[in-house]
Structure formats: structure tokens, C-alpha cells
Design an enzyme around this catalytic site. Sequence first.
Site, short mmCIF file in Angstrom:
data_model
loop_
_atom_site.label_atom_id
_atom_site.label_comp_id
_atom_site.label_asym_id
_atom_site.label_seq_id
_atom_site.Cartn_x
_atom_site.Cartn_y
_atom_site.Cartn_z
N LYS A 1 1.02 20.69 38.23
CA LYS A 1 1.52 21.32 36.99
C LYS A 1 2.59 20.39 36.42
O LYS A 1 3.72 20.38 36.88
CB LYS A 1 2.12 22.70 37.32
CG LYS A 1 2.03 23.72 36.21
CD LYS A 1 2.75 23.36 34.94
CE LYS A 1 4.23 23.64 35.01
NZ LYS A 1 4.97 23.09 33.84
N GLU B 1 13.16 18.00 45.26
CA GLU B 1 14.01 16.90 44.78
C GLU B 1 14.68 17.41 43.52
O GLU B 1 14.03 17.60 42.48
CB GLU B 1 13.17 15.66 44.48
CG GLU B 1 12.67 15.02 45.76
CD GLU B 1 11.86 13.77 45.54
OE1 GLU B 1 11.78 13.28 44.40
OE2 GLU B 1 11.29 13.28 46.52
N CYS C 1 17.72 11.42 37.86
CA CYS C 1 18.40 12.23 38.88
C CYS C 1 19.42 11.42 39.67
O CYS C 1 20.43 11.94 40.11
CB CYS C 1 17.38 12.85 39.81
SG CYS C 1 16.30 11.62 40.55
N GLU D 1 25.52 18.73 35.74
CA GLU D 1 24.60 17.63 35.47
C GLU D 1 24.29 17.61 33.97
O GLU D 1 23.67 18.54 33.45
CB GLU D 1 23.31 17.83 36.27
CG GLU D 1 22.36 16.65 36.17
CD GLU D 1 21.03 16.88 36.87
OE1 GLU D 1 20.47 17.99 36.73
OE2 GLU D 1 20.56 15.95 37.53
P1 NAD Z 1 12.94 21.95 35.34
O1 NAD Z 1 13.39 22.48 36.66
O2 NAD Z 1 13.31 22.68 34.12
O3 NAD Z 1 11.35 21.82 35.30
C1 NAD Z 1 10.63 21.08 36.24
C2 NAD Z 1 9.23 21.64 36.39
O4 NAD Z 1 9.32 22.95 36.93
C3 NAD Z 1 8.48 21.77 35.06
O5 NAD Z 1 7.14 21.41 35.27
C4 NAD Z 1 8.60 23.24 34.75
O6 NAD Z 1 7.55 23.74 33.96
C5 NAD Z 1 8.54 23.84 36.15
N1 NAD Z 1 9.12 25.19 36.27
C6 NAD Z 1 10.15 25.74 35.56
N2 NAD Z 1 10.37 27.00 35.97
C7 NAD Z 1 9.48 27.25 36.97
C8 NAD Z 1 9.22 28.39 37.80
N3 NAD Z 1 9.91 29.51 37.69
N4 NAD Z 1 8.23 28.29 38.73
C9 NAD Z 1 7.52 27.15 38.87
N5 NAD Z 1 7.71 26.07 38.09
C10 NAD Z 1 8.69 26.11 37.16
O7 NAD Z 1 13.44 20.43 35.32
P2 NAD Z 1 13.35 19.38 34.10
O8 NAD Z 1 14.36 19.79 33.07
O9 NAD Z 1 11.92 19.22 33.74
O10 NAD Z 1 13.81 18.02 34.83
C11 NAD Z 1 15.12 17.60 34.94
C12 NAD Z 1 15.69 17.93 36.32
O11 NAD Z 1 14.92 17.31 37.35
C13 NAD Z 1 17.10 17.43 36.51
O12 NAD Z 1 17.89 18.40 37.13
C14 NAD Z 1 16.93 16.22 37.44
O13 NAD Z 1 18.06 15.87 38.18
C15 NAD Z 1 15.80 16.68 38.29
N6 NAD Z 1 15.16 15.54 38.94
C16 NAD Z 1 15.39 15.30 40.28
C17 NAD Z 1 14.82 14.20 40.91
C18 NAD Z 1 15.10 13.91 42.38
O14 NAD Z 1 14.41 13.09 42.93
N7 NAD Z 1 16.07 14.56 43.01
C19 NAD Z 1 14.01 13.33 40.20
C20 NAD Z 1 13.79 13.60 38.83
C21 NAD Z 1 14.36 14.71 38.22
#
Ligand code: NAD
Length: 503
Positions: free
Chosen positions: A191, A266, A300, A397
Amino acid sequence: MSVLDDNIAKANGYLSRFRESGLSNQIAGQAVLAAGGQTFQTTSPIDDTVVAEVARSGGDDIAAAAAAAKEAFPAWRDLGGNKRKQILHNIADAITDRAEEIAFCECVDTGQAVRFMAKAALRGAENFRFFADRAPSARDGQMLPSPTLMNVTTRVPIGPVGVITPWNTPFMLSTWKIAPALAAGCTIVHKPAELAPISARILVEIAEDAGLPPGVWNTVNGYGEDAGRALTEHPDIKAIAFVGESQTGSAIMAQGAPSLKRVHFELGGKNPVIIFDDADLDRALDAAIFMIYSLNGERCTSSSRLLVQDTIADHIEERLIERVNKIKVGHPLDPDTEIGPLIHKSHVDKVAGYFRLAQEGGATIAAGGEMIGERGCFVRPTLFTGASNDMRIAREEIFGPVLTVIRFSSERDAIQIANDTQYGLTAYVWTNDLTRSLRVTQQLEAGMIWVNSENVRHLPTPFGGVKASGIGRDGGDWSFDFYMEQKHIGFATGQHSIPRLGC
Ligand code: NAD
């Protein structure tokens, strides 16, 4: 024609099929619309135009994809490791062949600059090659003989897994999660993020063209609260590999609890860079600037808190202001651009909210602090000085090209500030004192620490965070630990005495 015009024309060519026909799901080898017929739009942050109408999927679509992944699992699991290795190498070759298309589509969909996306596409191919080579030995185990038994261990793939990815560098991150799952013998329902779904579609096409059997990899588009939630709740999905925000991680853990999902997270970061006054300041500055302003700061592992020893702080801030003001913001397809537009208007609002919070909290906006232009999601690279670690700009963040400078006086002080955060993904230490670097790295609460270096990824090393930054590790054999189950088998080596009851 300038290089930019040429790149725009090429990007339009690559994207025209999505603009005309929309973005479907891929389930059991078939391109299918969402069962309910609904769509949503993905727009480009360059100029707010629509890139594609995307299938807006829900529980029925996830159920179809999970059924396809379940059906495809036994054959994929039982295929020899060498055959899986060959298919994954074929995928890597095809990614390399289509690297320009992937990079250009990613630039338009996410706003990331092409100078970084061209490399990210190739990194995706490297991820496939790395895990392809490990596929034949993924099931290897140990022999642990006891006096009466020959005990052996082996690993088996856990089953169909869900992969949920974010919008920042979505192509590279998807390969990072999916390649080891396939190498292990798992099947997948992916997804992708709703804000940047295009490259995930190209990736699954590449995989199937390269010989991946239908149903092994299924891609379902949609919002997190619909398709994402349904995936985390589905009983046939044995594990969820998730990259995204910490809060979403908590929600996923709760959603997956009734079906006892294994999870790998992550999550977010508020990563410190500590510069001591004995460091090579030129290199420290280059690395700190690169780690927060590359990839639009939507990274991240970005070095979002710069902890500077007070003896050198004036000098460092002066040089930072000069450099940050010179960073080139522009069209992501322009090879000279260093920062492109942020992912979406809503994210610009979030980032710009911190400009106000910085001032309200008593910090100084030493560079940037404003949006650029009427159209698109462009923000000037920003530097906050005069900050303390209790301000919201130092605790939350921001996920944009925004650096917060905090001064410290002693080593103890630096460690205390660095650890005073809910996050623990990466930390960076700059000093030429070897024993100090040993002391400090021992005490820092972070999953990954670099000394006198920016983040340089080496695929055999463990990648992941502590505290609210994640659970579990990727890379090397750690990825297989998540996607596989350990199995123990004991063979009696003789006639050992078995306790007898009822005789
Ligand atoms: P997000 O958590 O809003 O969304 C990520 C994914 O989760 C999307 O595909 C979204 O549709 C899905 N999602 C949202 N709510 C959900 C739910 N209730 N159930 C299942 N899936 C759900 O994150 P974002 O805004 O897309 O990405 C940015 C974040 O990702 C930042 O916090 C960043 O630090 C983190 N990130 C971490 C790493 C790492 O390796 N630690 C790497 C890249 C990004």
C-alpha cells in the site's frame, strides 16, 4: 531547448499514460480499478496540477489482494533460492534500464530534485541485487547437537506480508522493504502513500515483466484509514513492514493486535548533530547542511537539530547563514536545483507553522522562513538560531528544509540535549578526540550513529531506530529475521530414555 525543458518534455511523455488512463491497482497480475469505482487525485507540488486519478481502494480490494498473495505463496516459497535470486536480479536490471523514467516521475509526483532522485532509482536496483544474492542462503540454519538429539534450525518465510510506505523517496523505500521479503520467499500486498503513488505502479510492472509470477506482488492504492487499515487488520497478512510517522505506527500496532501481527516500524526522527570545537569544521558543516537540506529535508535521518559547542557557535552560525541563503530552490527537474517543492500544500502549512512557532518561542529566523511563489509548494531553506531544546521547533519532527541550532557548553550538556527527545533514529558526532567519540557514542540513544561523517548507508549494517523512531532492524540478515520464522527440528540420535507414564 534547455536541459530543464528537455527534462519536462520527457517527464510529460513518461506520465502521459497515467494522466490519460489513471493509476490502477495491480492484483494477481491484473491491472484493476478499485472495487467501489472510486478514485482520488495525486497532484504535483510543482504547480498543483493533477498527475493522475488513482484507484481509491478499501477493504474489498485489500481482501482480493490478500487472497492473491495467499494463493501465490506456496509456489513462491517453494521455488529454489537460485530461481528467486535470478528473478530479483532481472528486476534490478530492469530498474536500471528504466532509471530515468522512475526518477523523472518521482520528481514530478514528490517534488524531489532530480540530482537526488536519479541516484535513488539506482539505489533501488542495488537493494534488489543485495537481497537477490542472499536469497539462496536465507533459509540456512545451525546445527546444535545435544547428548541425545541432533538439533537443527532453519528459517521459513512467514507468509503473505503487508508493506506500507510513506511519500518521501517512495521508490527507494519500497525496494528496501520489498526486495528482502521476496528474497525470503514471502508474497506481498503493498500500500503506497496516497500523496506519491506513481513509482510504486512502475515498480510492480517492472517486477512482473521481469518474470515475477502473478499474485506474488500486489499493489493496492488508497488512503491510510481505508486501504491501509484494512491491510493491517487482514487475518491472512502475517506481518506488516511499515515506514511512516510514529503516531501511525502506534495506530497500526493497535489495528494489528487482534490478529497478532508481527510489525516492523521505521518511524520519525529529530536527529542531533553534535559539533565539538576540535572538529574539522568545514567537513562538519558540509555534512550537516547536506543531511538537513538534501531531499527537501523530507528525510527520516535528517540532521534537524544542530548542537554546537558555544566556543565556535558564532562562527558556525555565520557560515551557515551564508550557505543556507545560497541553496538553490527550483524546479525539481532542473539538474541545478538543490531543493524542490515540498510534497503537498498541507505539508507546506505544517512546515510554515513552525516559522511562527519559532518566533513565538523566542528563537530567531536567521535564514529563510517564508514560502516562495503563488503556485506549487516551494519553501525557502530555513535556519533557526537562539533555540533551546524545550522549544517545539527542537522537539517536533518538522520534516522540511529547516534546521534548528542549539548551543551547548560541555560534553555532558551535549549528550543530555541530544538524548532529551522522544526519538532515537540517528545521531552524528563531530570531534577529532577519539576517546571522546567512544564515550559519547556509548551514551547516545540512537539506532544509528556516524562519527565524522554524514549518513552513509552500507546495506549489510542494521538500519532502524530506538524509542519512538522504530521497532526492528533492516539490512543484512536482520531483514530476513523479520520476514522469516525460525524453526527448530530435533532428531533423536539413539534410544534415549523417554519418561513413561501409566505403566
Ligand atoms: P504517514 O505515517 O502519514 O503515512 C505512511 C503510510 O501509512 C501511508 O501509506 C499512509 O497511507 C499509511 N497510513 C496512514 N494511516 C494508516 C493507518 N491507520 N493504517 C495503516 N496505514 C496507514 O507518514 P508520511 O507522512 O507518509 O511519511 C513521513 C514520515 O515517515 C515521517 O515521520 C518520517 O520520519 C517517516 N519515515 C521514517 C523512515 C525511517 O526509516 N525511520 C524513513 C522514511 C520516512
